[in-house]
Write an enzyme that holds these catalytic residues in place. Sequence first.
Site, PDB file in Angstrom:
ATOM      1  N   ASP A 339      -6.663  28.630   9.943  1.00  0.00           N
ATOM      2  CA  ASP A 339      -7.287  27.410   9.412  1.00  0.00           C
ATOM      3  C   ASP A 339      -8.799  27.511   9.426  1.00  0.00           C
ATOM      4  O   ASP A 339      -9.490  26.509   9.585  1.00  0.00           O
ATOM      5  CB  ASP A 339      -6.898  26.203  10.267  1.00  0.00           C
ATOM      6  CG  ASP A 339      -5.424  26.106  10.505  1.00  0.00           C
ATOM      7  OD1 ASP A 339      -4.698  26.063   9.518  1.00  0.00           O
ATOM      8  OD2 ASP A 339      -5.000  26.081  11.672  1.00  0.00           O
ATOM      9  N   SER A 364     -14.205  25.698   9.341  1.00  0.00           N
ATOM     10  CA  SER A 364     -13.091  25.205  10.126  1.00  0.00           C
ATOM     11  C   SER A 364     -12.434  24.147   9.257  1.00  0.00           C
ATOM     12  O   SER A 364     -13.065  23.159   8.911  1.00  0.00           O
ATOM     13  CB  SER A 364     -13.598  24.602  11.417  1.00  0.00           C
ATOM     14  OG  SER A 364     -12.538  23.946  12.058  1.00  0.00           O
ATOM     15  N   ARG A 365     -11.170  24.399   8.870  1.00  0.00           N
ATOM     16  CA  ARG A 365     -10.591  23.527   7.850  1.00  0.00           C
ATOM     17  C   ARG A 365      -9.991  22.244   8.415  1.00  0.00           C
ATOM     18  O   ARG A 365      -9.762  21.317   7.679  1.00  0.00           O
ATOM     19  CB  ARG A 365      -9.542  24.287   7.039  1.00  0.00           C
ATOM     20  CG  ARG A 365     -10.182  25.427   6.291  1.00  0.00           C
ATOM     21  CD  ARG A 365      -9.312  26.034   5.239  1.00  0.00           C
ATOM     22  NE  ARG A 365      -9.966  27.224   4.745  1.00  0.00           N
ATOM     23  CZ  ARG A 365      -9.736  28.444   5.188  1.00  0.00           C
ATOM     24  NH1 ARG A 365      -8.808  28.645   6.103  1.00  0.00           N
ATOM     25  NH2 ARG A 365     -10.402  29.477   4.718  1.00  0.00           N
ATOM     26  N   VAL A 366      -9.689  22.195   9.700  1.00  0.00           N
ATOM     27  CA  VAL A 366      -9.104  20.962  10.225  1.00  0.00           C
ATOM     28  C   VAL A 366      -9.874  20.360  11.398  1.00  0.00           C
ATOM     29  O   VAL A 366      -9.680  19.207  11.735  1.00  0.00           O
ATOM     30  CB  VAL A 366      -7.631  21.170  10.663  1.00  0.00           C
ATOM     31  CG1 VAL A 366      -6.749  21.389   9.474  1.00  0.00           C
ATOM     32  CG2 VAL A 366      -7.500  22.302  11.642  1.00  0.00           C
TER      33      VAL A 366
END
Length: 502
Positions: A339, A364-366
């Site tokens: 992620d 950082s995707r989440v």
Amino acid sequence: MLNFDTSTLGTFLKEKRRDYQPEMISYDYGTVESCADGIVRVAGLGRAEYGELLQFENDVYGIALDLGLNSVGAALLTRNESVRPGSPVQGTGRVADIGVGRELLGRIVDPIGRPLDGQPLHTRESRAVESPAPAIMDRAPVDTPMETGILAVDSMIPIGRGQRELIIGDRQTGKTSIALSAMVNQKDTGVICVYCAIGQKAASVANLVTTLSESGTLEHCVVVASTAADSAAMQYLAPYAACAVAEYFMHQGKDVLVVYDDLSKHAAAYRTMSLLLRRPSGREAYPGDVFYLHSRLLERAAHLSPELGGGSMTALPIIETMAGDISAYIPTNVISITDGQIFLESELFHSGVRPAVNVGLSVSRVGRAAQHPAMKAVSGSLRLEVAQYRDMAVFAQFGADVDAATKKLLDRGVRMTELLKQPKERILKLSDQTALLLSLRCDGLEKIPVAKMQSFVTELLPWLHEVHGEFMDSIDRSKKLPDDVSQSLRQAIDEFAARWEA
Ligand code: ATP
Ligand code: MG
């Protein structure tokens, strides 16, 4: 003297004999056909399953990895001279497993659960090293931060509990140090850490264990180690074993942080095994299923739903690149599975910017959804600003004439870079990080000479804790930054910065 009634013994034995039901256990047998480089071909074993443990003479074990029509290919877990053509092999009917439980905390074990620290180890439960990842409905969104204590990471590339964040970079760029800081920072958070060393030098693992134990974190850690001297099969098993240990704690409702250091060596160990098993090879000589090798491992990281206890497993896989090439086969694979990634650059590292995070290529995707309100309030546009500055700085290197606005941006960028530098032993709490980022909004900062920035940073935090301790504590407690606290802190920082003016 023991008083013994022989008549009761007689009836006891008679009853036992009467009730005895012979049980049929059938074993699957085979014979070794050939053995070289830790790879064994076995004739027979018609019922062997993929991944099954095979037992050789003298308690030597191997894993079945290649199921042919007439023979089975297996990788030996330990090197042993006693396995020769003609020697018998027995199928155990079970896949590789590892002992799990609280007994493992503070211990160092190998991928099949044998202690490496010289102390006896007794675990009551065991868990198969491979198991399916939690299903979609068993997962909950990532909503709690996993703080690393590193300003550059927590502010710009925040990680959430249950996330998979790749740490990628060339050799000697501080990859292990980032993961280590993250583990040390979990000292008082109740998070359990599992560190998995794959194909590393035994001395590096020993160093890491020393650091963990000196910081008092080892009691919450499990180290699963396979060193460069271990067989390829051991190195291949290591991350799955570490994941099984972490999974046990996750299913107990605990938050777990697991570090795989590093998956490049894991892929290389798997390639070695596959080539010796004569499987067809593909790109960079890796076998066709090398994507699945890592995807099935990393998919096991999750934040479980409340019905399943709400535990989480955060995974920090590490990948080593060659000359910064993130478009090679294994790096692209793992980037697409995780992620987000923290990209470390050796140029930055050698120019003294440590941690050497390349902000433009890191994401950082989440994690942003899980940041504490205080951090969210101060870190908003930081990533963009740092990325912009780094781009601009490249042009400014050529000595080009720059206009006033650009000069201002460059001046600010230099100070921002200084502020984000962090020695690896300094771990920053939320209040420290918030205060440092607040100082970026103070006008006084621009007047501090760049050369004095480092000493400003090191002296600011103790001073703030001493003079404005109640504000700092309130941030750590509530994780929030109310306007009045922000205002007062900024005033205090301005006042402190005035002392540093040239
Ligand atoms: P390898 O490729 O050998 O695994 P690595 O990328 O994991 O290396 P580290 O072992 O973490 O890198 O760090 C390399 C060196 O850089 C170490 O000597 C470490 O002390 C130093 N180092 C790492 N981070 C920092 C930092 N923030 N400040 C100063 N020195 C650092
Ligand atoms: Mg390392």
